[in-house]
Design a protein around this motif. Structure first.
Motif, mmCIF file in Angstrom:
data_model
loop_
_atom_site.group_PDB
_atom_site.id
_atom_site.type_symbol
_atom_site.label_atom_id
_atom_site.label_comp_id
_atom_site.label_asym_id
_atom_site.label_seq_id
_atom_site.Cartn_x
_atom_site.Cartn_y
_atom_site.Cartn_z
ATOM 1 N N ASP A 92 0.844 -1.190 0.000
ATOM 2 C CA ASP A 92 0.000 0.000 0.000
ATOM 3 C C ASP A 92 0.878 1.238 0.000
ATOM 4 O OD1 ASP A 92 -2.413 -1.341 -0.065
ATOM 5 O OD2 ASP A 92 -2.462 -1.558 2.106
ATOM 6 N N ASN A 93 1.931 1.160 0.768
ATOM 7 C CA ASN A 93 2.894 2.259 0.822
ATOM 8 C C ASN A 93 4.163 1.757 1.515
ATOM 9 O OD1 ASN A 93 2.128 2.062 3.470
ATOM 10 N ND2 ASN A 93 1.195 4.069 3.582
ATOM 11 N N LYS A 94 5.204 2.521 1.396
ATOM 12 C CA LYS A 94 6.448 2.149 2.061
ATOM 13 C C LYS A 94 6.287 2.454 3.535
ATOM 14 C CE LYS A 94 9.124 2.769 -2.070
ATOM 15 N NZ LYS A 94 10.116 3.477 -2.802
ATOM 16 N N PRO A 95 6.897 1.767 4.415
ATOM 17 C CA PRO A 95 8.020 0.857 4.242
ATOM 18 C C PRO A 95 7.658 -0.621 4.235
ATOM 19 C CG PRO A 95 7.884 1.453 6.540
ATOM 20 C CD PRO A 95 6.729 2.138 5.837
ATOM 21 N N ALA A 96 6.384 -0.993 4.108
ATOM 22 C CA ALA A 96 6.007 -2.401 4.234
ATOM 23 C C ALA A 96 5.650 -3.026 2.890
ATOM 24 C CB ALA A 96 4.825 -2.543 5.182
ATOM 25 N N MET A 97 5.989 -4.304 2.761
ATOM 26 C CA MET A 97 5.664 -5.071 1.559
ATOM 27 C C MET A 97 5.183 -6.452 2.006
ATOM 28 S SD MET A 97 8.034 -6.195 -1.619
ATOM 29 C CE MET A 97 8.126 -4.543 -2.238
ATOM 30 N N PHE A 98 4.152 -6.943 1.354
ATOM 31 C CA PHE A 98 3.609 -8.264 1.665
ATOM 32 C C PHE A 98 3.821 -9.174 0.467
ATOM 33 C CE2 PHE A 98 0.109 -11.344 1.616
ATOM 34 C CZ PHE A 98 0.325 -11.958 2.840
ATOM 35 N N ASN A 139 11.359 -1.518 4.339
ATOM 36 C CA ASN A 139 12.062 -2.000 5.529
ATOM 37 C C ASN A 139 11.382 -3.181 6.203
ATOM 38 O OD1 ASN A 139 13.944 0.090 5.228
ATOM 39 N ND2 ASN A 139 12.563 1.510 6.259
ATOM 40 N N HIS A 140 10.133 -3.427 5.863
ATOM 41 C CA HIS A 140 9.376 -4.524 6.456
ATOM 42 C C HIS A 140 8.838 -5.407 5.344
ATOM 43 C CE1 HIS A 140 9.593 -2.340 10.214
ATOM 44 N NE2 HIS A 140 9.086 -1.286 9.592
ATOM 45 N N ILE A 141 9.206 -6.672 5.376
ATOM 46 C CA ILE A 141 8.744 -7.624 4.377
ATOM 47 C C ILE A 141 7.972 -8.729 5.099
ATOM 48 C CG2 ILE A 141 9.443 -9.198 2.533
ATOM 49 C CD1 ILE A 141 12.113 -7.609 2.444
#
Length: 120
Positions: free
Chosen positions: A76-82, A116-118
């Protein structure tokens, strides 16, 4: 002396008119089993599922050829990715350690692009 990896990276930079910063941000090169692979994200911010593709960098002339594998992810936005899944398009690569190597390369892509978060 230039390594095989550096020569292939330079070939991609020249072909797609990328400077070093653009190449480091948009392409990931990995070496595995004496071959070079390139990964890149083909993202459309309007899509829920986005894709990161891996190609045999020594064989691909353009990115219209079928990839070896793809990682489907959402953000949806940085810093997270799923990460939703990694799937192999070419099943001859399955069960040989490629998934681990490709995931490590995808992690490098995420870091280069300030994720920064995966999660997976």
């Amino acid at each position: 002396m230039k390594t095989k990896l550096n020569i292939i990276k330079q070939k991609f930079m020249d072909k797609y008119c990328l400077d070093n910063e653009q190449a480091n941000k948009n392409l990931v090169f990995c070496e595995f089993n004496d071959k070079i692979y390139v990964g890149l994200s083909l993202c459309d911010s309007g899509l829920q599922d986005q894709n990161f593709y891996f190609y045999d960098a020594e064989k691909v002339d353009d990115f219209c050829t079928p990839p070896i594998a793809q990682i489907k992810f959402m953000t949806d936005n940085k810093p997270a990715m799923f990460i939703r899944r990694l799937e192999f398009v070419d099943f001859s690569y399955k069960g040989k350690g490629y998934a681990s190597k490709f995931m490590q390369s995808f992690e490098a892509y995420c870091i280069n692009n300030n994720f920064n978060h995966i999660f997976g």
